[in-house]
Design an enzyme around this catalytic site. Structure first.
Site, PDB file in Angstrom:
ATOM      1  N   GLY A  69       0.841  -1.204   0.000  1.00 48.23           N
ATOM      2  CA  GLY A  69       0.000   0.000   0.000  1.00 48.23           C
ATOM      3  C   GLY A  69       0.870   1.246   0.000  1.00 48.23           C
ATOM      4  O   GLY A  69       1.915   1.270   0.646  1.00 48.23           O
TER       5      GLY A  69
ATOM      6  N   ARG B 207       0.647  -4.914  -4.780  1.00 50.74           N
ATOM      7  CA  ARG B 207       0.814  -5.855  -3.658  1.00 50.74           C
ATOM      8  C   ARG B 207       1.285  -7.228  -4.149  1.00 50.74           C
ATOM      9  O   ARG B 207       1.214  -8.206  -3.419  1.00 50.74           O
ATOM     10  CB  ARG B 207      -0.508  -5.999  -2.909  1.00 50.74           C
ATOM     11  CG  ARG B 207      -0.912  -4.770  -2.113  1.00 50.74           C
ATOM     12  CD  ARG B 207      -1.932  -5.146  -1.071  1.00 50.74           C
ATOM     13  NE  ARG B 207      -2.426  -3.996  -0.339  1.00 50.74           N
ATOM     14  CZ  ARG B 207      -1.819  -3.483   0.722  1.00 50.74           C
ATOM     15  NH1 ARG B 207      -0.700  -3.995   1.152  1.00 50.74           N
ATOM     16  NH2 ARG B 207      -2.362  -2.436   1.342  1.00 50.74           N
ATOM     17  N   GLU B 208       1.711  -7.309  -5.407  1.00 54.38           N
ATOM     18  CA  GLU B 208       2.023  -8.629  -5.964  1.00 54.38           C
ATOM     19  C   GLU B 208       3.375  -9.167  -5.505  1.00 54.38           C
ATOM     20  O   GLU B 208       4.311  -8.421  -5.283  1.00 54.38           O
ATOM     21  CB  GLU B 208       1.933  -8.574  -7.484  1.00 54.38           C
ATOM     22  CG  GLU B 208       0.479  -8.700  -7.903  1.00 54.38           C
ATOM     23  CD  GLU B 208       0.143  -7.952  -9.159  1.00 54.38           C
ATOM     24  OE1 GLU B 208       1.062  -7.441  -9.810  1.00 54.38           O
ATOM     25  OE2 GLU B 208      -1.061  -7.884  -9.480  1.00 54.38           O
TER      26      GLU B 208
ATOM     27  N   ARG C  70     -24.335  13.183  20.150  1.00 58.28           N
ATOM     28  CA  ARG C  70     -24.294  11.822  19.598  1.00 58.28           C
ATOM     29  C   ARG C  70     -23.020  11.089  20.021  1.00 58.28           C
ATOM     30  O   ARG C  70     -22.058  11.709  20.456  1.00 58.28           O
ATOM     31  CB  ARG C  70     -24.264  11.894  18.061  1.00 58.28           C
ATOM     32  CG  ARG C  70     -25.596  12.201  17.450  1.00 58.28           C
ATOM     33  CD  ARG C  70     -25.426  12.430  15.964  1.00 58.28           C
ATOM     34  NE  ARG C  70     -26.713  12.521  15.308  1.00 58.28           N
ATOM     35  CZ  ARG C  70     -26.913  13.063  14.123  1.00 58.28           C
ATOM     36  NH1 ARG C  70     -25.900  13.582  13.452  1.00 58.28           N
ATOM     37  NH2 ARG C  70     -28.109  13.087  13.591  1.00 58.28           N
TER      38      ARG C  70
ATOM     39  N   ILE D  77       1.666   3.162   6.966  1.00 55.97           N
ATOM     40  CA  ILE D  77       0.871   3.961   7.911  1.00 55.97           C
ATOM     41  C   ILE D  77       0.560   3.138   9.166  1.00 55.97           C
ATOM     42  O   ILE D  77       0.138   3.691  10.170  1.00 55.97           O
ATOM     43  CB  ILE D  77      -0.448   4.467   7.281  1.00 55.97           C
ATOM     44  CG1 ILE D  77      -1.385   3.310   6.915  1.00 55.97           C
ATOM     45  CG2 ILE D  77      -0.180   5.357   6.080  1.00 55.97           C
ATOM     46  CD1 ILE D  77      -2.817   3.754   6.654  1.00 55.97           C
ATOM     47  N   ASP D  78       0.766   1.813   9.086  1.00 56.24           N
ATOM     48  CA  ASP D  78       0.400   0.950  10.221  1.00 56.24           C
ATOM     49  C   ASP D  78       1.445   0.966  11.345  1.00 56.24           C
ATOM     50  O   ASP D  78       1.143   0.558  12.464  1.00 56.24           O
ATOM     51  CB  ASP D  78       0.231  -0.508   9.750  1.00 56.24           C
ATOM     52  CG  ASP D  78      -0.806  -0.647   8.655  1.00 56.24           C
ATOM     53  OD1 ASP D  78      -1.619   0.276   8.488  1.00 56.24           O
ATOM     54  OD2 ASP D  78      -0.796  -1.677   7.957  1.00 56.24           O
TER      55      ASP D  78
ATOM     56  N   ARG E 127     -23.364   7.510  15.104  1.00 53.61           N
ATOM     57  CA  ARG E 127     -22.992   7.583  13.683  1.00 53.61           C
ATOM     58  C   ARG E 127     -21.603   6.980  13.478  1.00 53.61           C
ATOM     59  O   ARG E 127     -20.777   6.999  14.394  1.00 53.61           O
ATOM     60  CB  ARG E 127     -22.973   9.038  13.199  1.00 53.61           C
ATOM     61  CG  ARG E 127     -24.326   9.716  13.185  1.00 53.61           C
ATOM     62  CD  ARG E 127     -25.214   9.173  12.065  1.00 53.61           C
ATOM     63  NE  ARG E 127     -26.469   9.899  11.970  1.00 53.61           N
ATOM     64  CZ  ARG E 127     -27.594   9.596  12.626  1.00 53.61           C
ATOM     65  NH1 ARG E 127     -27.612   8.561  13.459  1.00 53.61           N
ATOM     66  NH2 ARG E 127     -28.687  10.318  12.462  1.00 53.61           N
TER      67      ARG E 127
ATOM     68  N   GLY F 197       6.372  -2.329   3.517  1.00 60.29           N
ATOM     69  CA  GLY F 197       6.010  -2.751   4.864  1.00 60.29           C
ATOM     70  C   GLY F 197       6.351  -4.213   5.088  1.00 60.29           C
ATOM     71  O   GLY F 197       7.317  -4.737   4.511  1.00 60.29           O
TER      72      GLY F 197
ATOM     73  N   GLY G 277      -4.863   0.215   9.999  1.00 57.14           N
ATOM     74  CA  GLY G 277      -3.775  -0.290  10.839  1.00 57.14           C
ATOM     75  C   GLY G 277      -3.592  -1.785  10.740  1.00 57.14           C
ATOM     76  O   GLY G 277      -2.758  -2.364  11.417  1.00 57.14           O
TER      77      GLY G 277
HETATM   78  O1  F6P Z   1      -0.982  -1.668   5.274  1.00 58.31           O
HETATM   79  C1  F6P Z   1      -1.501  -0.424   4.985  1.00 58.31           C
HETATM   80  C2  F6P Z   1      -2.990  -0.487   4.875  1.00 58.31           C
HETATM   81  O2  F6P Z   1      -3.440   0.806   4.583  1.00 58.31           O
HETATM   82  C3  F6P Z   1      -3.707  -1.071   6.081  1.00 58.31           C
HETATM   83  O3  F6P Z   1      -3.829  -0.143   7.126  1.00 58.31           O
HETATM   84  C4  F6P Z   1      -5.007  -1.501   5.487  1.00 58.31           C
HETATM   85  O4  F6P Z   1      -5.556  -2.575   6.196  1.00 58.31           O
HETATM   86  C5  F6P Z   1      -4.616  -1.934   4.109  1.00 58.31           C
HETATM   87  O5  F6P Z   1      -3.392  -1.313   3.815  1.00 58.31           O
HETATM   88  C6  F6P Z   1      -5.613  -1.568   3.028  1.00 58.31           C
HETATM   89  O6  F6P Z   1      -5.177  -2.131   1.844  1.00 58.31           O
HETATM   90  P1  F6P Z   1      -5.749  -1.800   0.401  1.00 58.31           P
HETATM   91  O7  F6P Z   1      -5.263  -0.449   0.011  1.00 58.31           O
HETATM   92  O8  F6P Z   1      -5.200  -2.875  -0.444  1.00 58.31           O
HETATM   93  O9  F6P Z   1      -7.230  -1.787   0.522  1.00 58.31           O
END
Ligand code: F6P
Length: 375
Positions: free
Chosen positions: A16, A78-79, A175, A139-140, A293, A115, A183
């Site tokens: 990602g 992601r490949e 609310r 970002i995680d 909400r 990552g 994450g």
């Molecule tokens: O690993 C980063 C991340 O943004 C995670 O926080 C999230 O679960 C995932 O990637 C989302 O992946 P995609 O962009 O493939 O939907």
């Protein structure tokens, strides 16, 4: 200065995207080209580009003016070379093609920005003779052996601002606002954004929540005259019951699913399982009768420009990687310990995930200011 170890390196971004990738590419390429006279080749679309030989030489002008740019100028995917998808839904191991591209391009090293998934692949490619340097981005913030990854600060800052915005509308309508943060299986983003945004309840994957405790906390707040609340939920959060698969809501969902099956409905469709935030909000409103909400922040957390902190971090990591390339220090991931940048062998990182420790000082601080973790 002794002549640099490498003459030609590749660089790719995988997994990602996140803010700071371009700052890191610039951080690697500028010194590699200008100071060490190393040729830098950009591999496009992550490891797919390595398998399919999508590569172009990066010149100084290609990496100029990209410091604050979001996304990645190289594209990403992601490949995985060992599991490339086929049109029929199956997959094929094309690692040998990735190795071929590396050799054909005459690379001395491949710098991989990614990552956990990326570092697993990177580590396995070292066993096929590739020299690799990893840069921790996500970002995680869930990579082992580094205190921080770039991208995390930008996502946490954005998410905290989103909570600020929810605060005012929550207060106006009295609310409960449930906000879901990304994450994956780690709660770093929800914890930091939740604390920075002053969330009243933070639900993390690391601390299975009890909906009774969540509702009790909300009731107590109301008793103290706090008629609105913010609940920050990590996307990987789980209830105590759901770990055992026994929550009322889930029992209900399972019953409905079986009824549908019996009637032959929904055949061929994959079962929709809603986000955890929806489940939490539904249970709060059913149990307490409070208007609730849901906001799922989603990919807004990943897009856009990096914060100054991430620009600096990515620049430090990138330039450090360029120095490692020049020294021939390979098969390592650049990392941060305290305020010190160094590197760690890839085999110490691969296959591990850094979760939030239950005794993390930020959890303790949050509890001290009255935050509930649903436990
Ligand atoms: O690993 C980063 C991340 O943004 C995670 O926080 C999230 O679960 C995932 O990637 C989302 O992946 P995609 O962009 O493939 O939907």
């Amino acid at each position: 200065m002794p002549s640099p170890h490498a003459k030609c390196i590749g660089i790719l971004t995988s997994g990602g995207d996140c803010p700071g990738l371009n700052a890191a590419i610039r951080g690697v390429a500028k010194p590699a080209i200008s100071d060490f006279h190393i040729e830098v080749i950009g591999i496009e679309k992550g490891f797919r580009g390595l398998v399919e030989n999508h590569a172009r030489v990066l010149h100084l002008q290609d990496v100029s003016g990209i410091l604050s740019l979001g996304g990645t100028i190289l594209g990403t995917s992601r490949e995985k070379p060992h599991k490339m998808p086929l049109p029929n839904g199956e997959s094929i191991d094309l690692t040998s093609r990735a190795v071929e591209t590396y050799n054909r391009l005459g690379l001395d090293c491949l710098v991989c920005l990614g990552g956990n998934g990326t570092h697993n692949i990177a580590h396995s490619l070292t066993k096929h003779g590739l020299n690799i340097i990893g840069l921790p981005k996500t970002i995680d913030n869930d990579l082992a052996e580094t205190d921080i990854t770039f991208g995390f600060d930008s996502a946490a800052s954005y998410a905290a601002q989103a909570i600020d915005r929810l605060y005012s509308t929550a207060e106006a309508h009295l609310r409960v606002m449930v906000i879901e943060l990304m994450g994956h299986n780690a709660g770093w983003l929800a914890l930091h954004a939740g604390v920075a945004g002053g969330a009243d309840i933070i639900l993390l994957p690391e601390i299975p929540y009890d909906i009774d405790s969540v509702c009790q906390h909300l009731t107590e707040r109301r008793r103290r005259g706090k008629w609105f609340s913010i609940v920050a939920v990590a996307e990987g959060a789980k209830s105590k019951e759901s770990q055992a698969g026994t929550s009322d809501l889930e029992k209900d969902q399972k019953k409905k699913k079986h009824k549908k099956k019996d009637k032959g409905e929904g055949k061929g469709k994959s079962e929709f399982i809603g986000p955890v935030s929806t489940r939490v909000a539904q249970e709060i409103s059913e149990r307490l009768g409070i208007e609730t909400r849901v906001t799922v922040l989603g990919h807004l957390q990943r897009g856009g420009i990096p914060t100054p902190f991430d620009r600096v971090l990515a620049t430090r990591f990138g330039t450090y990687a360029a120095e490692m390339v020049a020294e021939g220090k390979y098969n390592q991931m650049v990392c941060m310990t305290g305020s010190q940048v160094s590197s760690v062998p890839l085999d110490k990182v691969a296959g591990r995930t850094k979760l939030v420790p239950l005794d993390h000082p930020l959890i303790r601080s949050a509890r001290r200011v009255g935050t509930n973790f649903g436990d």
